[in-house]
Design a protein around this motif. Structure first.
Motif, mmCIF file in Angstrom:
data_model
loop_
_atom_site.group_PDB
_atom_site.id
_atom_site.type_symbol
_atom_site.label_atom_id
_atom_site.label_comp_id
_atom_site.label_asym_id
_atom_site.label_seq_id
_atom_site.Cartn_x
_atom_site.Cartn_y
_atom_site.Cartn_z
ATOM 1 N N GLY A 54 101.927 78.638 -30.615
ATOM 2 C CA GLY A 54 102.650 77.389 -30.840
ATOM 3 C C GLY A 54 104.152 77.565 -30.917
ATOM 4 O O GLY A 54 104.887 76.591 -31.100
ATOM 5 N N ARG A 55 104.632 78.800 -30.767
ATOM 6 C CA ARG A 55 106.068 79.074 -30.837
ATOM 7 C C ARG A 55 106.793 78.454 -29.648
ATOM 8 O O ARG A 55 106.354 78.566 -28.504
ATOM 9 N N PRO B 88 102.462 84.449 -17.937
ATOM 10 C CA PRO B 88 101.516 83.429 -17.477
ATOM 11 C C PRO B 88 100.880 82.729 -18.680
ATOM 12 O O PRO B 88 100.498 83.374 -19.656
ATOM 13 N N GLY B 89 100.779 81.430 -18.591
ATOM 14 C CA GLY B 89 100.244 80.638 -19.690
ATOM 15 C C GLY B 89 101.319 79.936 -20.494
ATOM 16 O O GLY B 89 101.017 78.962 -21.209
ATOM 17 N N ASP B 90 102.560 80.396 -20.421
ATOM 18 C CA ASP B 90 103.640 79.720 -21.146
ATOM 19 C C ASP B 90 103.782 78.287 -20.635
ATOM 20 O O ASP B 90 103.868 78.040 -19.429
ATOM 21 N N ILE B 91 103.824 77.345 -21.564
ATOM 22 C CA ILE B 91 103.922 75.926 -21.226
ATOM 23 C C ILE B 91 105.389 75.544 -21.073
ATOM 24 O O ILE B 91 106.216 75.852 -21.934
ATOM 25 N N VAL B 92 105.702 74.883 -19.956
ATOM 26 C CA VAL B 92 107.066 74.413 -19.708
ATOM 27 C C VAL B 92 107.208 73.028 -20.334
ATOM 28 O O VAL B 92 106.678 72.040 -19.826
ATOM 29 N N VAL B 93 107.918 72.965 -21.440
ATOM 30 C CA VAL B 93 108.160 71.686 -22.107
ATOM 31 C C VAL B 93 109.261 70.932 -21.389
ATOM 32 O O VAL B 93 109.133 69.731 -21.096
ATOM 33 N N ILE C 51 112.089 75.369 -11.211
ATOM 34 C CA ILE C 51 111.492 76.519 -11.893
ATOM 35 C C ILE C 51 111.274 77.682 -10.940
ATOM 36 O O ILE C 51 111.537 78.838 -11.276
ATOM 37 N N THR C 52 110.780 77.399 -9.739
ATOM 38 C CA THR C 52 110.380 78.466 -8.825
ATOM 39 C C THR C 52 111.458 78.853 -7.820
ATOM 40 O O THR C 52 111.353 79.899 -7.186
ATOM 41 N N ALA C 53 112.505 78.031 -7.658
ATOM 42 C CA ALA C 53 113.545 78.332 -6.666
ATOM 43 C C ALA C 53 114.572 79.313 -7.236
ATOM 44 O O ALA C 53 114.719 79.436 -8.457
ATOM 45 N N PRO C 54 115.283 80.029 -6.338
ATOM 46 C CA PRO C 54 116.380 80.891 -6.816
ATOM 47 C C PRO C 54 117.450 80.053 -7.510
ATOM 48 O O PRO C 54 117.636 78.879 -7.205
ATOM 49 N N GLY C 55 118.168 80.678 -8.437
ATOM 50 C CA GLY C 55 119.217 79.967 -9.165
ATOM 51 C C GLY C 55 119.088 80.202 -10.655
ATOM 52 O O GLY C 55 118.383 81.105 -11.111
ATOM 53 N N THR C 56 119.765 79.386 -11.422
ATOM 54 C CA THR C 56 119.724 79.468 -12.882
ATOM 55 C C THR C 56 119.037 78.237 -13.421
ATOM 56 O O THR C 56 119.304 77.114 -12.978
ATOM 57 N N VAL C 57 118.129 78.428 -14.365
ATOM 58 C CA VAL C 57 117.392 77.315 -14.946
ATOM 59 C C VAL C 57 117.230 77.553 -16.444
ATOM 60 O O VAL C 57 117.034 78.682 -16.900
ATOM 61 N N ARG C 58 117.357 76.482 -17.218
ATOM 62 C CA ARG C 58 117.201 76.556 -18.676
ATOM 63 C C ARG C 58 115.828 76.001 -19.032
ATOM 64 O O ARG C 58 115.554 74.817 -18.841
ATOM 65 N N LEU C 59 114.956 76.870 -19.519
ATOM 66 C CA LEU C 59 113.567 76.499 -19.782
ATOM 67 C C LEU C 59 113.281 76.427 -21.274
ATOM 68 O O LEU C 59 113.644 77.333 -22.034
ATOM 69 N N THR C 60 112.639 75.356 -21.682
ATOM 70 C CA THR C 60 112.078 75.259 -23.019
ATOM 71 C C THR C 60 110.584 75.520 -22.894
ATOM 72 O O THR C 60 109.867 74.767 -22.232
ATOM 73 N N LEU C 61 110.148 76.618 -23.506
ATOM 74 C CA LEU C 61 108.784 77.101 -23.321
ATOM 75 C C LEU C 61 108.019 77.117 -24.639
ATOM 76 O O LEU C 61 108.585 77.381 -25.700
ATOM 77 N N LYS C 62 106.712 76.867 -24.534
ATOM 78 C CA LYS C 62 105.833 76.928 -25.697
ATOM 79 C C LYS C 62 104.728 77.930 -25.422
ATOM 80 O O LYS C 62 104.069 77.878 -24.387
ATOM 81 N N ARG C 63 104.545 78.870 -26.333
ATOM 82 C CA ARG C 63 103.489 79.866 -26.216
ATOM 83 C C ARG C 63 102.201 79.267 -26.791
ATOM 84 O O ARG C 63 102.119 78.989 -27.989
ATOM 85 N N PRO C 64 101.188 79.011 -25.948
ATOM 86 C CA PRO C 64 100.007 78.273 -26.425
ATOM 87 C C PRO C 64 99.205 78.986 -27.502
ATOM 88 O O PRO C 64 98.586 78.338 -28.344
ATOM 89 N N ALA C 65 99.211 80.314 -27.501
ATOM 90 C CA ALA C 65 98.408 81.043 -28.487
ATOM 91 C C ALA C 65 99.002 80.959 -29.885
ATOM 92 O O ALA C 65 98.277 81.033 -30.881
#
Length: 396
Positions: free
Chosen positions: A188-189, A146-151, A172-186
């Motif tokens: 910046g990674r 929780p808190g991960d930013i979806v870029v 993002i929330t439906a079943p299946g395969t999804v490729r997410l680019t995420l940013k950790r706000p604490a």
């Protein structure tokens, strides 16, 4: 075809405003959804046109049924969905039996910041971030928190300007395969995760609690399910001075649980009204068989607080029973639904009455405003800071 016929007459006979509805509008919504389904599948028919309608429910149905004939099964299902959706009522929907067997599957991401109630939040602003991840799910095993930013999702940006990408939220929330680019706000990674669906375990809802400073107790109530009020009251048996009741993400439930829980904080109060199309509104009242706690009440709400949760929040605000902190509720409280079974095992859920707040105000589509604005941010979730609780403690 018979299922569509049943659904049509069910709405006219049982929906709150069904007896005064124009059947032409109902059939137009159904016919539009039917033809749109055919077009999406490349199966449109050149002679398929909505016939002239008179406003008589029986003759209009006969005219439409003659045009549709036996009907295309997939398009008929779309027609029922479209017809019910055409009511523009957050408590009206068509549900079908789930033929799947075995344990449920999904990614385990069950909440994002742009959601409110059952819809997308029109007030959503960048960034889009994850709010709930099921323990042990594929998302949790991939290190998503929780808190991960979806870029981006599948290479598509989460926002176009200030408008959230609805299809991306569904991906993002439906079943299946999804490729997410995420940013950790604490930190910046930024990283990219290929997230595949897998088995998930949904725990039954439960009330949790913890002690806070100055004789206060924090209680989180995820829904007004059967027995929820008594579970909350059991957490308060030591008679705390202050109760911080967290209703964020509470999607609603039973109106009876609402009046019972309110009975622990006040007696002799009107909590809401259920209003038929014609005749007097019926007041709902606090359950005065519940002993009073004598505690000060602070309620935490957000855009995920819907239906019975808004019923409770409005009763607290209008009756002066406590303070609301967080953000405005979802505005999804048209009225309690009743289920009507159709011949294929599906059901139409329809409100027979309209909900009004204790001051006879309309809450549906508007929501309940808070006394103190304290939204949850991505950084708050990532670092474990809770602005609602911080504000509550500041008010003590």
């Amino acid at each position: 075809m018979n299922t569509l016929r049943q659904a049509y007459f069910c709405v006219l006979d049982n929906y709150y405003s069904g007896p005064v509805m124009d059947p032409k509008e109902l059939l137009q919504s159904a016919f539009a959804a039917y033809t749109q389904n055919l077009m999406r599948r490349g199966a449109d028919r050149r002679h398929l046109q909505l016939p002239a309608l008179s406003g008589n429910r029986d003759t209009d149905w006969a005219a439409v049924a003659k045009v549709l004939g036996d009907g295309d099964p997939a398009a008929l299902r779309a027609a029922i969905t479209g017809m019910v959706a055409g009511l523009h009522d957050d408590h009206a929907r068509w549900v079908r039996p789930d033929p799947s067997q075995g344990e449920p599957i999904g990614t385990g991401i069950t909440g994002v910041s742009a959601e409110y109630g059952p819809q997308l939040d029109p007030a959503a602003r960048p960034p889009l971030f994850i709010t709930r991840v099921l323990p042990g799910s594929p998302a949790a095993k991939a290190g998503i928190r929780p808190g991960d930013i979806v870029v981006k999702a599948n290479g598509v940006p989460a926002f176009i300007g200030d408008a959230v990408n609805q299809s991306l939220v569904q991906a993002i929330t439906a079943p299946g395969t999804v490729r997410l680019t995420l940013k950790r706000p604490a930190t910046g990674r930024t990283r990219t995760v290929e997230l595949k669906e897998g088995p998930i375990t949904r725990q039954p809802p439960a009330v949790t609690s913890k002690k806070l400073a100055d004789g206060a107790i924090y209680v989180q109530l995820p829904g007004f399910y059967e027995g929820a009020a008594d579970q909350v009251i059991a957490k308060l048996r030591d008679k705390p001075k202050v109760v911080v009741l967290d209703l964020r993400g509470n999607g609603g439930g039973s109106p009876r649980e609402v009046t019972r829980l309110l009975g622990a904080f006040a007696h002799g109060k009107v909590t809401s009204y259920f209003c038929p199309l014609k005749g007097e509104c019926v007041p709902n009242r606090t359950d005065d068989s519940v002993p009073l706690l004598g505690a000060r009440l602070i309620v935490l709400t957000d855009r995920g607080c819907a239906s019975a949760c808004e019923d409770f929040s409005a009763a607290v605000k209008d009756n002066g029973l406590g303070t609301l902190i967080g953000t405005r509720t979802a505005g999804a409280v048209s009225g309690p639904s009743q289920a009507y079974l159709l011949d294929d095992g599906s059901a139409v859920l329809l409100p027979k009455v309209r909900h009004l707040g204790p001051a006879r105000e309309i809450i549906d589509t508007i929501g309940v405003p808070v006394d103190h604005y304290a939204p949850m941010t991505a950084l708050d979730l990532a670092t474990g800071r809770d602005p609602g609780v911080v504000k509550a403690l500041a008010l003590l």
